[in-house]
Structures are given as structure tokens and as C-alpha cells.
Write a protein that holds these residues in place. Structure first.
Motif, PDB file in Angstrom:
ATOM      1  N   MET A   1      -0.483  15.524   0.435  1.00 55.41           N
ATOM      2  CA  MET A   1      -0.652  14.390   0.100  1.00 55.41           C
ATOM      3  C   MET A   1       0.161  13.300   0.972  1.00 55.41           C
ATOM      4  N   PRO A   2      -0.057  12.033   0.692  1.00 57.18           N
ATOM      5  CA  PRO A   2       0.445  11.087   1.709  1.00 57.18           C
ATOM      6  C   PRO A   2       2.059  10.935   1.561  1.00 57.18           C
ATOM      7  N   THR A   3       2.615  10.516   2.676  1.00 58.18           N
ATOM      8  CA  THR A   3       3.994  10.255   2.750  1.00 58.18           C
ATOM      9  C   THR A   3       4.225   8.715   2.491  1.00 58.18           C
ATOM     10  N   LEU A   4       5.172   8.369   1.431  1.00 61.07           N
ATOM     11  CA  LEU A   4       5.787   7.135   0.947  1.00 61.07           C
ATOM     12  C   LEU A   4       7.333   6.787   1.739  1.00 61.07           C
ATOM     13  N   LEU A   5       7.056   5.528   2.523  1.00 63.46           N
ATOM     14  CA  LEU A   5       8.479   5.155   2.956  1.00 63.46           C
ATOM     15  C   LEU A   5       9.003   4.057   2.254  1.00 63.46           C
ATOM     16  N   LEU A   6      10.000   4.343   1.484  1.00 65.39           N
ATOM     17  CA  LEU A   6      10.461   3.123   0.648  1.00 65.39           C
ATOM     18  C   LEU A   6      11.545   2.524   1.476  1.00 65.39           C
ATOM     19  N   VAL A   7      10.981   0.961   1.774  1.00 69.68           N
ATOM     20  CA  VAL A   7      11.897   0.412   2.525  1.00 69.68           C
ATOM     21  C   VAL A   7      12.902  -0.506   1.568  1.00 69.68           C
ATOM     22  N   ARG A   8      14.080  -0.623   1.891  1.00 73.02           N
ATOM     23  CA  ARG A   8      14.953  -1.463   1.048  1.00 73.02           C
ATOM     24  C   ARG A   8      14.762  -3.018   1.928  1.00 73.02           C
ATOM     25  N   HIS A   9      14.751  -3.899   1.376  1.00 74.41           N
ATOM     26  CA  HIS A   9      14.990  -5.338   2.176  1.00 74.41           C
ATOM     27  C   HIS A   9      16.195  -5.530   2.973  1.00 74.41           C
ATOM     28  N   GLY A  10      16.131  -6.369   3.910  1.00 75.01           N
ATOM     29  CA  GLY A  10      17.620  -6.466   4.918  1.00 75.01           C
ATOM     30  C   GLY A  10      18.334  -7.156   4.096  1.00 75.01           C
ATOM     31  N   ARG A  11      19.693  -7.072   4.643  1.00 75.94           N
ATOM     32  CA  ARG A  11      20.665  -7.712   3.917  1.00 75.94           C
ATOM     33  C   ARG A  11      20.444  -9.367   3.476  1.00 75.94           C
ATOM     34  N   ALA A  50      -0.922   3.376   6.948  1.00 77.85           N
ATOM     35  CA  ALA A  50      -2.199   3.074   6.139  1.00 77.85           C
ATOM     36  C   ALA A  50      -2.257   1.819   5.323  1.00 77.85           C
ATOM     37  N   GLN A  51      -0.885   1.569   4.842  1.00 73.84           N
ATOM     38  CA  GLN A  51      -0.659   0.518   3.878  1.00 73.84           C
ATOM     39  C   GLN A  51       0.634   0.195   3.552  1.00 73.84           C
ATOM     40  N   VAL A  52       0.680  -1.209   3.303  1.00 76.35           N
ATOM     41  CA  VAL A  52       2.167  -1.820   3.066  1.00 76.35           C
ATOM     42  C   VAL A  52       1.910  -2.407   2.047  1.00 76.35           C
ATOM     43  N   VAL A  53       2.865  -2.302   1.248  1.00 73.79           N
ATOM     44  CA  VAL A  53       3.159  -2.956  -0.442  1.00 73.79           C
ATOM     45  C   VAL A  53       4.260  -3.367  -0.466  1.00 73.79           C
ATOM     46  N   SER A  54       4.545  -4.567  -1.056  1.00 70.08           N
ATOM     47  CA  SER A  54       5.805  -5.509  -1.082  1.00 70.08           C
ATOM     48  C   SER A  54       6.084  -5.873  -2.576  1.00 70.08           C
ATOM     49  N   SER A  55       7.319  -5.879  -2.986  1.00 74.46           N
ATOM     50  CA  SER A  55       7.849  -6.701  -4.121  1.00 74.46           C
ATOM     51  C   SER A  55       7.561  -7.957  -3.761  1.00 74.46           C
ATOM     52  N   PRO A  56       7.183  -8.790  -4.802  1.00 74.80           N
ATOM     53  CA  PRO A  56       6.965 -10.084  -4.702  1.00 74.80           C
ATOM     54  C   PRO A  56       8.105 -11.094  -4.306  1.00 74.80           C
ATOM     55  N   LEU A  57       9.197 -10.672  -4.141  1.00 74.16           N
ATOM     56  CA  LEU A  57      10.473 -11.493  -3.705  1.00 74.16           C
ATOM     57  C   LEU A  57      10.567 -11.776  -2.468  1.00 74.16           C
ATOM     58  N   GLU A  58      11.218 -12.814  -1.975  1.00 79.41           N
ATOM     59  CA  GLU A  58      11.120 -13.508  -0.807  1.00 79.41           C
ATOM     60  C   GLU A  58      11.766 -12.400   0.061  1.00 79.41           C
ATOM     61  N   CYS A  60      12.076  -9.246   0.454  1.00 81.64           N
ATOM     62  CA  CYS A  60      11.180  -8.204   0.658  1.00 81.64           C
ATOM     63  C   CYS A  60      10.175  -8.501   1.817  1.00 81.64           C
ATOM     64  N   ARG A  61       9.397  -9.731   1.332  1.00 80.14           N
ATOM     65  CA  ARG A  61       8.545 -10.173   2.359  1.00 80.14           C
ATOM     66  C   ARG A  61       8.864 -10.605   3.669  1.00 80.14           C
ATOM     67  N   GLN A  62      10.016 -11.168   3.455  1.00 84.47           N
ATOM     68  CA  GLN A  62      10.745 -11.615   4.966  1.00 84.47           C
ATOM     69  C   GLN A  62      11.050 -10.418   5.820  1.00 84.47           C
ATOM     70  N   THR A  63      11.500  -9.205   5.005  1.00 82.50           N
ATOM     71  CA  THR A  63      11.766  -7.983   5.829  1.00 82.50           C
ATOM     72  C   THR A  63      10.564  -7.410   6.439  1.00 82.50           C
ATOM     73  N   LEU A  64       9.536  -7.655   5.787  1.00 84.66           N
ATOM     74  CA  LEU A  64       8.238  -7.199   6.342  1.00 84.66           C
ATOM     75  C   LEU A  64       7.597  -7.959   7.332  1.00 84.66           C
ATOM     76  N   ALA A  65       7.914  -9.128   7.489  1.00 84.85           N
ATOM     77  CA  ALA A  65       7.237 -10.186   8.439  1.00 84.85           C
ATOM     78  C   ALA A  65       7.266  -9.805   9.992  1.00 84.85           C
ATOM     79  N   PRO A  66       8.301  -9.458  10.462  1.00 88.09           N
ATOM     80  CA  PRO A  66       8.214  -8.897  11.926  1.00 88.09           C
ATOM     81  C   PRO A  66       7.225  -7.658  12.104  1.00 88.09           C
ATOM     82  N   LEU A  67       7.118  -6.803  11.036  1.00 86.29           N
ATOM     83  CA  LEU A  67       6.437  -5.601  11.186  1.00 86.29           C
ATOM     84  C   LEU A  67       5.001  -5.852  11.197  1.00 86.29           C
TER      85      LEU A  67
END
Length: 229
Positions: A1-11, A50-58, A60-67
Motif C-alpha cells: 500500500m502507499p506511503t503517506l508523508l504527513l508534513v507539518r507546516h513550517g513555523r 505521486a500526489q500532494v494534498v494540502s490543508s486550505p490554510l495559508e 500549509c500552502r506556503q510550506t508546499l510552494a517551494p516544493l
């Protein structure tokens, strides 16, 4: 089964101010948080996503932006409100030092399954929605990208703790024993019989999480007796 990476947003600015942000709009990453988000690109460089999912809050989306900028093939993140922060209701925006004097604080700390935030949601509700989201997305990723796929969800501390508690079979009352730092990565591999916690709050290299053909195979998602290489 797939592996889930739970990324906590940056500080975030709320983290440094000691304020319970919840769903307050406009809570951004601070300078350290932006540095952490930039460093995440290198930490995940050897891991196919394979996929990136985000919380709608800023934050989290800012944390993912560089990636996502470094991996344009992923497109934008799929936004799922179920990965959003706990709805803290009347506690939102208040200083943590002040909240620590509330009678509910001890319930949150010691008996989380009984904790419900006035005007918000209960920690039981948080657990149910986030665990459902993780498992449903895992099935979707498996169907679309295969059993060895790796996917990431950028979310919040209490969300990650709730999903980890479920994966470990811990009662929700024990979820405060789990700690995840800003921009840490927690990895869970789901199988038909049990989840495996591969990383918890990891702030270092993540290259070993890439799928490995030589990984010892055991039937039905059983644990490897004696450990594995």
C-alpha cells in the motif's frame, strides 16, 4: 500500500507569538518557516511523489510552494478541508499562556476524547475527519498510482498527532504523548492489516523513504520478524 508523508507546516507567526491560530486567516510562515519550506525541497529530492494534498490554510500552502515550484509535474496541491486545523472555536486567537488557565485545558491534555472546544469541534471529531481523509486518499493514490506510491499531505500538528495515534492503535486520550515539530515529516505506510509508522516528526534526510525494490517482502503486510535492513 502507499506511503503517506504527513508534513507539518513550517513555523508560523502564530507559533512564535504563542497564539492558537486555528482557522484564523492570514497566518503566514515567519522567516524561519520560509527557510524550513525551502529546505524541504532538498530533503524530499530523492522521494518520488505521486500526489500532494494540502490543508486550505495559508501556512500549509506556503510550506508546499517551494516544493511544487521545483516539481511542476505535480501541478497545484489538491486542497482537502479535512486536513485543516482543529476548529478551536472561542479559543481561536487567544494566547496559549492564557488558555492554560482554563479548566478545559486539563481535559485537552489528559482526556482528549472528552474535549470539545466551545463554539468549535471536539477532538473526537478532529480525529474522525482526519483519519478518514488519510485513509480515503491512500486508497485513491493506490488505485491511480500503484501500491508503492508515495504521497504527501501538508497539515497541522494536532491533525498529525490524531492520524499517528490511529495508526499506532493508541486511544485518543494518549495523543498528547506525540510531538511533531514545524516542517517535520511523519511517514505512515498502510497495509491491508495494519499501518506501519516509518518516521515520526523527522526533520532530517528523507531519502530512505523512496520505494526500494529490494525491501524484504512478507505476506499480507505482516511485520518483518527480527527487523529489516
Amino acid at each position: 500500500m502507499p506511503t503517506l508523508l504527513l508534513v507539518r507546516h513550517g513555523r508560523s507567526t502564530a507559533n512564535t507569538a504563542g497564539v492558537l491560530a486555528g482557522w484564523t486567516p492570514g497566518v503566514d510562515l515567519d522567516d524561519t518557516g520560509r527557510e524550513q519550506a525551502a529546505a524541504l525541497v532538498g530533503r524530499l529530492s530523492g522521494v518520488p511523489l505521486a500526489q500532494v494534498v494540502s490543508s486550505p490554510l495559508e501556512r500549509c500552502r506556503q510550506t508546499l510552494a517551494p516544493l511544487l515550484a521545483a516539481r511542476p509535474e505535480l501541478g497545484g496541491p489538491a486542497v482537502d478541508e479535512r486536513f485543516g486545523e482543529c476548529r478551536y472555536g472561542d479559543w481561536t486567537g487567544r494566547p496559549l499562556r492564557e488558555l492554560a488557565g482554563e479548566p478545559l485545558w486539563r481535559v485537552v491534555q489528559d482526556h482528549a476524547s472528552a474535549a470539545a472546544f466551545p463554539g468549535g469541534e471536539s477532538l473526537r471529531e478532529l480525529s474522525h475527519r482526519t483519519v478518514d481523509a488519510a485513509r480515503e486518499w491512500n486508497e485513491k493514490v493506490a488505485a491511480e498510482h500503484g501500491e508503492d506510491a508515495v504521497w504527501a499531505a501538508c497539515t497541522h500538528g494536532d491533525v498529525i498527532k490524531a492520524v499517528v495515534a490511529d495508526a499506532l492503535g493508541l486511544h485518543l486520550d494518549h495523543f498528547q504523548r506525540i510531538s511533531v515539530e514545524p516542517c517535520s515529516v511523519t511517514a505512515i505506510r498502510y497495509t491491508p492489516h495494519r499501518p506501519f509508522l516509518l518516521r515520526l516528526g523527522d526533520t532530517g534526510s528523507l531519502a530512505a523513504l523512496a520505494p526500494r525494490p529490494e525491501r524484504p517482502q512478507v505476506p499480507g503486510g505482516d511485520a518483518v520478524v527480527g527487523g529489516a535492513a
